[in-house]
Scaffold this motif. Structure first.
Motif, short mmCIF file in Angstrom:
data_model
loop_
_atom_site.label_atom_id
_atom_site.label_comp_id
_atom_site.label_asym_id
_atom_site.label_seq_id
_atom_site.Cartn_x
_atom_site.Cartn_y
_atom_site.Cartn_z
N ALA A 76 52.12 52.33 38.01
CA ALA A 76 52.52 53.45 38.86
C ALA A 76 51.39 54.45 39.01
O ALA A 76 51.34 55.21 39.98
N GLN A 77 50.47 54.47 38.06
CA GLN A 77 49.33 55.39 38.12
C GLN A 77 48.20 54.86 38.99
O GLN A 77 47.21 55.56 39.22
N GLY A 78 48.30 53.61 39.45
CA GLY A 78 47.29 53.04 40.33
C GLY A 78 46.73 51.74 39.79
O GLY A 78 47.11 51.26 38.72
N THR A 79 45.83 51.16 40.57
CA THR A 79 45.18 49.90 40.20
C THR A 79 43.90 50.21 39.45
O THR A 79 43.10 51.04 39.90
N ARG A 80 43.71 49.55 38.33
CA ARG A 80 42.53 49.79 37.51
C ARG A 80 41.87 48.47 37.12
O ARG A 80 42.55 47.47 36.87
N ALA A 81 40.54 48.49 37.06
CA ALA A 81 39.77 47.30 36.66
C ALA A 81 39.12 47.57 35.31
O ALA A 81 38.67 48.68 35.04
N PHE A 82 39.06 46.52 34.47
CA PHE A 82 38.52 46.65 33.13
C PHE A 82 37.58 45.47 32.84
O PHE A 82 37.84 44.34 33.25
N PRO A 83 36.51 45.72 32.09
CA PRO A 83 35.65 44.63 31.65
C PRO A 83 36.16 44.05 30.34
O PRO A 83 37.08 44.59 29.72
N SER A 84 35.58 42.95 29.92
CA SER A 84 35.86 42.41 28.58
C SER A 84 34.63 41.62 28.15
O SER A 84 33.72 41.39 28.94
N GLU A 85 34.65 41.18 26.92
CA GLU A 85 33.60 40.29 26.42
C GLU A 85 34.15 38.87 26.28
O GLU A 85 33.73 38.09 25.43
N PHE A 119 39.52 42.06 34.09
CA PHE A 119 40.93 41.98 34.44
C PHE A 119 41.37 43.24 35.17
O PHE A 119 40.73 44.30 35.06
N ILE A 120 42.46 43.11 35.92
CA ILE A 120 42.95 44.16 36.79
C ILE A 120 44.42 44.42 36.46
O ILE A 120 45.21 43.47 36.37
N THR A 121 44.78 45.68 36.29
CA THR A 121 46.17 46.03 36.07
C THR A 121 46.68 46.87 37.23
O THR A 121 45.91 47.61 37.86
N ARG A 122 47.97 46.72 37.53
CA ARG A 122 48.60 47.52 38.58
C ARG A 122 49.76 48.27 37.97
O ARG A 122 50.70 47.65 37.46
N ARG A 167 52.19 42.90 41.64
CA ARG A 167 52.30 43.89 40.56
C ARG A 167 51.74 43.35 39.24
O ARG A 167 51.66 44.08 38.26
N GLY A 168 51.35 42.07 39.22
CA GLY A 168 50.94 41.45 37.98
C GLY A 168 49.48 41.64 37.64
O GLY A 168 48.64 41.95 38.50
N LEU A 169 49.15 41.43 36.39
CA LEU A 169 47.75 41.47 35.94
C LEU A 169 46.98 40.32 36.59
O LEU A 169 47.49 39.20 36.71
N ALA A 170 45.77 40.61 37.03
CA ALA A 170 44.88 39.59 37.60
C ALA A 170 43.68 39.41 36.68
O ALA A 170 43.18 40.38 36.10
N LEU A 171 43.23 38.17 36.57
CA LEU A 171 42.13 37.81 35.69
C LEU A 171 40.96 37.31 36.54
O LEU A 171 41.16 36.49 37.44
N VAL A 172 39.77 37.81 36.26
CA VAL A 172 38.56 37.41 36.99
C VAL A 172 37.60 36.75 36.01
O VAL A 172 37.21 37.36 35.01
N VAL A 173 37.25 35.49 36.29
CA VAL A 173 36.33 34.75 35.43
C VAL A 173 35.20 34.23 36.31
O VAL A 173 35.45 33.53 37.30
N GLY A 174 33.98 34.56 35.95
CA GLY A 174 32.88 34.17 36.82
C GLY A 174 31.65 33.72 36.06
O GLY A 174 31.13 34.43 35.21
#
Length: 344
Positions: free
Chosen positions: A162-171, A157-160, A141-148
């Motif tokens: 009740a509305q679903g799983t969503r992925a977001f970009p960042s700078e 980063f990814i949030t989970r 259920r936790g936020l996941a961080l993607v670094v590449g």
């Protein structure tokens, strides 16, 4: 049009070095690879030209929709590429191809791919053991961080909820270059010369960053110049990072470069973890991590630097963070196919 084996999804991952195209067919909630091909981003004049050649080679496989990911923000259905000489216009591609076209940032695609990973499958990920040997479990259920790190440095980063799983970009790849000793301070000063502001993390933690680190170590006299180092410097700049990595076991200058690269990668991740609190896991993705696992794992180098912070509670945070090294270099292609569902 619903995607099928006869009307597959056309996906692209456009990086600063490579342009990867694939046709994927849906299969039980996932996607199956039908065909893929790689092109040189720098050698192409646009995205449309390689797409046309790619589709012409498989006339029986005509896509019903497309999703293209690229290294740059999506603004008004366009992506201005940060490490390539041309841009992507979604509306123009839609007109030319005659199918719906969806554009996403490359780390949206990569993050959507991470969502699909099976964390128990060693073919997909390697959990990095912490200094005490522990392997913390990811909170589903936790936020996941993607670094590449690839040609540049991306963060998503990814949030989970009740509305679903969503992925977001960042700078986040452009945060400041981390400093932790006299050598990295000297590196900061070396990279800062001629810039209008302080150097960012991407200048060291990326493919181009490996080249910067190599030249810094040589120019500062920290490693000796040899015929081998001269041969590397004679290569095209884009080819130097792979040569440095390939010679790291035999050449002291290359070994020192890769060690410093991993140290800086770890510090970037530690600082991002303090901002994002990724109880759902930290995922080291991108081409460099996938191709250089030994540099991250040998003698626990990544973890040793990742867990060394200036406050005890930050030590506790990094030691509790599950860290995974992602193996699949094509993950962003599968993620692009899923992107419309995890970004809406």
């Amino acid at each position: 049009m619903i995607a099928s084996a006869n009307n597959p999804v056309l996906v692209a991952d456009v990086g600063g070095t490579n342009l990867n195209l694939a046709l994927l067919a849906p299969e039980e909630g996932r996607f199956r690879l039908l065909r893929k091909a790689r092109f040189s981003t720098q050698d192409e004049r646009s995205l449309l030209d390689p797409i046309r050649r790619f589709l012409a080679a498989s006339p029986a496989l005509q896509p019903g929709r497309a999703c293209f990911s690229a290294a740059g923000p999506v603004l008004q259905r366009c992506i201005r590429l940060t490490n390539a000489p041309w841009d992507i216009d979604g509306a123009a591609l839609e007109r030319e191809l005659g199918i719906p076209v969806h554009l996403v940032n490359d780390f949206i695609a990569l993050s959507c791919g991470v969502i699909q990973l099976d964390l128990t499958d060693p073919r997909q990920v390697t959990p990095l053991p912490h200094g005490d040997g522990s392997l913390p479990a990811a909170d589903p259920r936790g936020l996941a961080l993607v670094v590449g790190a690839g040609t540049g440095l991306g963060v998503g980063f990814i949030t989970r909820t009740a509305q679903g799983t969503r992925a977001f970009p960042s700078e986040g790849g452009h945060i400041g270059l981390p400093l932790f000793d006299a050598e990295t301070l000297a590196l900061w000063q070396y990279l800062q010369e001629g810039l209008p502001g302080p150097p960012g993390a991407e200048m060291a933690v990326s493919g181009m960053g490996i080249g910067h680190l190599f030249r810094f170590l040589l120019d500062s006299g920290r490693v000796a110049r040899t015929p081998e180092t001269a041969a590397i410097l004679a290569l095209p700049v884009a080819d130097q990072p792979a040569a440095i990595s390939a010679q790291a076991t035999a050449n002291p200058a290359c070994a020192r470069t890769m060690a410093l690269f991993v140290d800086l990668y770890a510090r970037v991740c530690a600082e991002l973890c303090a901002a994002f609190l990724p109880t759902g896991g930290l995922f080291l993705a991108g081409g460099i991590a996938a191709k250089n696992r030994e540099h991250f794992l040998n003698e626990g180098r990544f973890m040793a630097r990742f867990e060394r912070n200036y406050r005890a509670h930050l030590d506790g945070l990094t030691r509790a963070t599950p860290v995974y090294l992602v193996h699949d270099y094509d993950l962003s292609l599968y993620g692009a196919a899923h992107a419309p569902d995890c970004t809406s």
